[in-house]
Design a protein around this motif. Structure first.
Motif, PDB file in Angstrom:
ATOM      1  N   GLY A   1      46.468  43.422  45.201  1.00 31.97           N
ATOM      2  CA  GLY A   1      46.089  42.443  46.219  1.00 31.97           C
ATOM      3  C   GLY A   1      47.318  41.907  46.932  1.00 31.97           C
ATOM      4  O   GLY A   1      48.404  42.491  46.900  1.00 31.97           O
ATOM      5  N   THR A   2      47.163  40.767  47.563  1.00 25.82           N
ATOM      6  CA  THR A   2      48.286  40.189  48.315  1.00 25.82           C
ATOM      7  C   THR A   2      49.400  39.681  47.406  1.00 25.82           C
ATOM      8  O   THR A   2      50.483  39.364  47.897  1.00 25.82           O
ATOM      9  CB  THR A   2      47.784  39.034  49.198  1.00 25.82           C
ATOM     10  N   ASN A   3      49.160  39.620  46.085  1.00 25.75           N
ATOM     11  CA  ASN A   3      50.247  39.242  45.175  1.00 25.75           C
ATOM     12  C   ASN A   3      51.320  40.329  45.108  1.00 25.75           C
ATOM     13  O   ASN A   3      52.435  40.076  44.633  1.00 25.75           O
ATOM     14  CB  ASN A   3      49.699  38.994  43.771  1.00 25.75           C
ATOM     15  N   SER A   4      51.009  41.527  45.569  1.00 25.04           N
ATOM     16  CA  SER A   4      51.975  42.627  45.582  1.00 25.04           C
ATOM     17  C   SER A   4      52.692  42.759  46.922  1.00 25.04           C
ATOM     18  O   SER A   4      53.390  43.762  47.142  1.00 25.04           O
ATOM     19  CB  SER A   4      51.266  43.953  45.264  1.00 25.04           C
ATOM     20  N   CYS A   5      52.528  41.769  47.821  1.00 28.82           N
ATOM     21  CA  CYS A   5      53.080  41.849  49.170  1.00 28.82           C
ATOM     22  C   CYS A   5      54.162  40.797  49.381  1.00 28.82           C
ATOM     23  O   CYS A   5      54.209  39.777  48.678  1.00 28.82           O
ATOM     24  CB  CYS A   5      51.978  41.652  50.206  1.00 28.82           C
TER      25      CYS A   5
END
Length: 365
Positions: free
Chosen positions: A78-82
């Protein structure tokens, strides 16, 4: 000779007929939103130009560099990897096209990396393009689970309505309804979905909701998840549903203002001051000293209209004449000696001796 001419003409006609079909194939393959990068690799501190087409007109998009992701599997974490701090927002034009520079930053997880572009509001849509951050660590993606994969098969909707209590500030509640299908090779038992609500530019607050049941491979099921906002909430909200780290559906929700609360405060602002004023006047009236009476007798001129009415005689009535008090004679006059009364008992005459009409007896002494 004529036969060769006919064959050449036939080949030319067939080429003209097949040319539109050959040109239509890329259009079908390119259906949906797409993303293109000016560079496939760049180092931290540089920038790349991100362009796209096929998006919704005047849509607000967010561009991010994400790690541990591929276009086929998407952003796994998810956006935690961005690299969220270095993301950029862009708005498409009337044709659904955009182009904007994006600074290169290292994501918090290793590559493979992609440039992830997704819509911020409205119908959910996203697209990924392969990108390599120079000098960033690269690790293989985790093995894909052999469990079933769920995908949304129908549009989401919110069932329910607001009641009288919601009009007075009670928490609004709805039921998110959608249909999912199992595209994997194994059944999915009791899947856990994440439901979040967001307001304006704030990120959604996720809440785990478990579906009780088993979805067989190739099967589908209707999912109903409760959604509730805080007390007094109003405005435009977005309900999102996430499964397996990916947002599968979004649904807008317009919540009306609780006018009952406003009416209540208006009544409080009107009634409370009026009640305080009445209580204050009552206290002042009790604490005010009373004026002492000047005389012990009855107050003057209080029953004046009644006394005047009682004292006025009734003219033309015998009863009034009888009730009228009789005039008493003075003590030094008697009925016989009263000059006024004696004068009225006989006719007037003259008793003087020189009167010509007076006759005297002869011989009287």
């Amino acid at each position: 000779m004529s036969g060769k001419v006919r064959i050449s003409a036939l080949v030319a006609v067939l080429a003209l007929l097949l040319l539109p079909l050959a040109g239509a194939v890329p259009a079908v393959a390119a259906d949906g939103p797409t993303v293109k990068l000016s560079k496939s690799q760049a180092g931290t501190g540089g920038s790349i130009t991100v362009s796209g087409s096929g998006w919704r007109a005047h849509a607000l998009l967010m561009m991010l560099i994400c790690g541990r992701a591929t276009p086929a599997r998407g952003v796994i974490g998810g956006t935690n990897s961005c690299a969220n701090a270095d993301g950029r927002a862009v708005t498409t034009d009337a044709k659904g096209v955009f182009s904007k520079k994006l600074p290169v930053a290292e994501p918090p997880v290793p590559c493979p990396c992609v440039v992830h572009v997704a819509t911020v509001t409205g119908v959910s849509a996203d697209a990924d393009a392969v990108f390599q951050v120079a000098g960033h660590a690269v690790e293989p993606l985790p093995a894909e689970s052999s469990a079933g994969r769920l995908s949304v098969l129908s549009d989401t909707r919110l069932d329910g309505s607001s009641g009288l209590l919601t009009w007075f500030g009670a928490p609004p509640s709805r039921t998110l309804v959608f249909t999912v299908g199992n595209a994997g090779s194994s059944p999915v038992k009791n899947p856990v979905f994440q439901v979040g609500t967001s307001h304006g530019v704030f990120a959604p607050q996720w809440d785990d909701q478990q579906f009780s049941g088993t979805i067989a491979p190739g099967g589908k099921a209707e999912i109903k998840l409760p959604v509730e906002l805080s007390a007094g909430a109003h405005g435009d909200y977005t309900v999102s549903m996430k499964y397996g780290g990916r947002v599968l559906a979004e649904q807008p929700w317009g919540v009306g203002r609780p006018w009952g609360v406003t009416l209540f405060w208006i009544l409080v602002c009107v009634v409370v001051p009026a009640a305080v004023f009445r209580v204050g006047m009552a206290v002042v009236d009790r604490m005010r000293p009373r004026r002492a009476a000047r005389s012990t007798g009855p107050p003057r001129h209080r029953n004046l209209p009644t006394q005047l009415t009682l004292r006025m005689p009734k003219f033309g009535s015998t009863a009034a004449q009888e009730e009228a008090p009789a005039t008493s004679t003075l003590p030094w006059f008697t009925p016989d000696s009263d000059p006024g009364t004696a004068g009225r008992l006989s006719a007037p005459h003259d008793d003087s001796p020189t009167s010509p009409t007076t006759h005297t007896r002869k011989g009287s002494t």
